[in-house]
Design a protein around this motif. Structure first.
Motif, PDB file in Angstrom:
ATOM      1  N   THR A   8       8.648  12.410  24.286  1.00  0.00           N
ATOM      2  CA  THR A   8       7.995  12.974  23.096  1.00  0.00           C
ATOM      3  C   THR A   8       7.879  14.477  23.173  1.00  0.00           C
TER       4      THR A   8
ATOM      5  N   CYS B  76      10.331  16.067  14.894  1.00  0.00           N
ATOM      6  CA  CYS B  76      10.513  14.655  15.231  1.00  0.00           C
ATOM      7  C   CYS B  76       9.321  14.084  15.978  1.00  0.00           C
TER       8      CYS B  76
ATOM      9  N   PRO C 277       5.475  12.721  16.768  1.00  0.00           N
ATOM     10  CA  PRO C 277       4.462  11.997  15.995  1.00  0.00           C
ATOM     11  C   PRO C 277       3.455  12.969  15.407  1.00  0.00           C
TER      12      PRO C 277
ATOM     13  N   TYR D  96       5.187  15.103   9.687  1.00  0.00           N
ATOM     14  CA  TYR D  96       5.919  14.360   8.645  1.00  0.00           C
ATOM     15  C   TYR D  96       6.266  15.295   7.496  1.00  0.00           C
TER      16      TYR D  96
ATOM     17  N   THR E 271      15.558   3.607  18.155  1.00  0.00           N
ATOM     18  CA  THR E 271      14.391   4.380  17.703  1.00  0.00           C
ATOM     19  C   THR E 271      13.121   3.789  18.306  1.00  0.00           C
TER      20      THR E 271
ATOM     21  N   TYR F 268      10.517   5.650  21.093  1.00  0.00           N
ATOM     22  CA  TYR F 268       9.092   5.867  20.848  1.00  0.00           C
ATOM     23  C   TYR F 268       8.220   4.999  21.759  1.00  0.00           C
TER      24      TYR F 268
ATOM     25  N   THR G 272      -3.038  10.324  19.211  1.00  0.00           N
ATOM     26  CA  THR G 272      -1.744   9.727  18.886  1.00  0.00           C
ATOM     27  C   THR G 272      -1.269   8.893  20.061  1.00  0.00           C
TER      28      THR G 272
ATOM     29  N   ARG H  33       0.836   5.624  13.360  1.00  0.00           N
ATOM     30  CA  ARG H  33       1.841   5.605  12.294  1.00  0.00           C
ATOM     31  C   ARG H  33       3.242   5.296  12.823  1.00  0.00           C
ATOM     32  N   VAL H  34       3.585   5.919  13.963  1.00  0.00           N
ATOM     33  CA  VAL H  34       4.954   5.752  14.482  1.00  0.00           C
ATOM     34  C   VAL H  34       5.195   4.306  14.907  1.00  0.00           C
ATOM     35  N   SER H  35       4.235   3.741  15.645  1.00  0.00           N
ATOM     36  CA  SER H  35       4.442   2.371  16.125  1.00  0.00           C
ATOM     37  C   SER H  35       4.482   1.375  14.971  1.00  0.00           C
TER      38      SER H  35
ATOM     39  N   SER I 178       5.320   2.031  11.872  1.00  0.00           N
ATOM     40  CA  SER I 178       6.541   2.253  11.084  1.00  0.00           C
ATOM     41  C   SER I 178       7.746   1.587  11.740  1.00  0.00           C
ATOM     42  N   THR I 179       7.900   1.771  13.064  1.00  0.00           N
ATOM     43  CA  THR I 179       9.073   1.169  13.723  1.00  0.00           C
ATOM     44  C   THR I 179       9.011  -0.351  13.600  1.00  0.00           C
TER      45      THR I 179
END
Lengths: 102, 369
Positions: free
Chosen positions: A90, A97, A99, A102, B121, B125, B148, B301-303, B305-306
């Motif tokens: 990350t 890119c 987290p 956006y 992806t 993540y 996060t 959000r990332v987890s 979304s994937t």
């Protein structure tokens, strides 16, 4: 036979998760559950492709298997060189890119 | 010009199959344009659940109408097929193999690339972002401030047998449906079978496949949005609660920037006898008075979304399969399948097995792990 085998392997997956196995690192896997899920998914994948999708035992199986394997090269690139670029994946990502951006 | 070319083929159908294979069809082009318009416009309709452009709705329906028109053209051409001709590839390396079979395989490989990009992806993540569980245990959080972290859906889904149930039933449903497609093909190919018996059996097995596919999507909707009640006597195995919450009700959403769950609540854990592991840094910090505990708030959000994009893409493929299956079951009920044209079921079967194949990966790594 293939059908029964797939059912049994799926049952193993569900049971492996339901019984909360030790959370210790084993080989390249971070815990026992992940190892079992990976080890069971491989024969399931092969059984469906070879038997159900006729990549074994038919006249045109050879060339169709080669066709099916064609994307493997790109898949290996994606998984190995993009998907697993950690540690610090990350922090190594470009800002757009990460987290939260956006 | 060969004798097969001399029949004025129509790109709109129905084809004159007795003169050979169709040479052209507008159907794929029409459907591609329709799907393109649909996707372009649907992206502009909603944002975080709020309608941002009502005008796009007309375009959404226009796209769907064009897709339906393309399907109608395809059906008009296919329904006229009497099974007398199956075009073969003439070039290397596929010489002698049915062109449609090769086409399906190439299509499936392009699909494989789509899912591979989604999996890679997810892996990036998943391994790249610290899990919410370890952030919680490390004590590197303060109540009221969002951190996060990666919260796998499997953490919620695999938390009890009841939560796993829809996904597990779906896995078995897909495997059984792969088997029923194989059976439909088997009976459609049988030469020594009365046509009426064949029609009945093929319709039955394709119908069963359709029902299983609908069951799959129904359970997915239950798991995502609805949840389900538990009988009173099972409540004690679910912390006294008589409902299994949906992922939506649990707050597992693509816009969840302040996700809170009792897994990450020190007071809840203490009240329910779980406590916090004495090996964790959080426990040491709470013991020494440097951390006051409380409930961790997370940006997941990332987890989320994937999870939703990958499983949703798979669900869309199941939906596509249902549309195809409904048509095939209808065709079968009219006696449309014979040993000569049974390969159509085989080609659909390849797609359906592929959908099953993807689920073999999605289920363990998105639902269980």
């Amino acid at each position: 036979m293939n059908f029964i085998g797939l059912m049994v392997l799926t049952l193993i997956e569900v049971v492996a998760v339901g019984f909360h196995l030790p959370d210790e690192r084993i080989f390249i896997f971070s815990n026992y559950t992940l190892m079992i899920l990976t080890v069971v998914a491989i024969p399931k994948f092969i059984m469906i492709a070879l038997i159900f999708m006729h990549l074994y035992g038919e006249e045109d199986s050879g060339i169709l298997t080669v066709t099916a394997l064609f994307p493997s090269f790109f898949i290996i690139i994606m998984i190995l060189f993009i998907g697993l670029t950690h540690p610090e994946a990350t922090t190594g990502l470009p800002a757009w890119c990460r987290p939260g951006t956006y | 010009m060969s004798v097969h070319d001399d029949h004025h083929p129509s790109a709109w159908g129905p084809h004159d199959w007795s003169h050979g294979a169709p040479h052209n069809s507008w159907s794929p082009f029409i459907m591609s344009v329709g799907i393109g318009i649909f996707l372009f416009s649907v992206a502009g309709v909603y944002r975080w659940g709020e309608m941002i452009d009502a005008g796009s709705i007309a375009l959404v329906f226009a796209g769907l109408a064009i897709v339906m028109f393309g399907l109608a053209v395809f059906w008009r051409q296919d329904m006229s097929f009497d099974g007398s001709y199956e075009p073969k590839a003439t070039g290397t390396p596929f010489r002698g193999i049915d062109i449609r079979k090769v086409s399906v395989w190439i299509f499936l490989m392009s699909e494989m690339m789509v899912f591979t990009s989604l999996f890679s992806t997810y892996m990036r993540y998943r391994f790249g972002i610290e899990s919410c569980e370890s952030v919680f245990e490390s004590g590197q959080w303060v109540e009221g401030t969002s951190v996060t972290c990666f919260e796998p859906a499997g953490h919620l889904i695999a938390s009890s047998w009841f939560h796993i149930a829809p996904g597990a039933i779906n896995t078995f449903a897909l495997i059984v449906s792969s088997f029923t497609v194989v059976q439909a093909l088997r009976y459609a190919k049988k030469v020594d079978l009365d046509h009426k018996v064949r029609t009945k059996l093929v319709t039955r097995y394709l119908g069963a496949t359709t029902v299983l596919a609908i069951l799959f999507l129904t359970l997915k909707m239950i798991e995502w949005f609805i949840g389900f009640p538990l009988p009173e006597f099972l409540a004690e195995y679910n912390h006294g609660d008589t409902t299994i919450k949906s992922l939506y009700a649990e707050g597992y959403l693509i816009n969840a920037d302040s996700y809170q769950h009792h897994y990450y609540d020190t007071a809840y854990l203490a009240d329910h006898g779980h406590g916090i592991s004495h090996d964790t840094e959080l426990y040491a910090m709470m013991e020494s008075g440097t951390h006051s505990g409380g409930q961790m708030m997370a940006n997941i959000r990332v987890s989320a979304s994937t999870f939703y994009v990958t499983t949703g893409t798979h669900g869309v493929h199941v939906l596509g399969g249902i549309i195809g299956l409904m048509y095939m079951t209808f065709k079968a009920s009219r006696g449309g399948y014979t040993p000569e044209n049974a390969v159509s079921i085989e080609y659909f079967g390849l797609y359906w097995h592929f959908v099953d194949l993807i689920w073999v990966i999605v289920f363990p790594f998105f639902y269980l792990y």
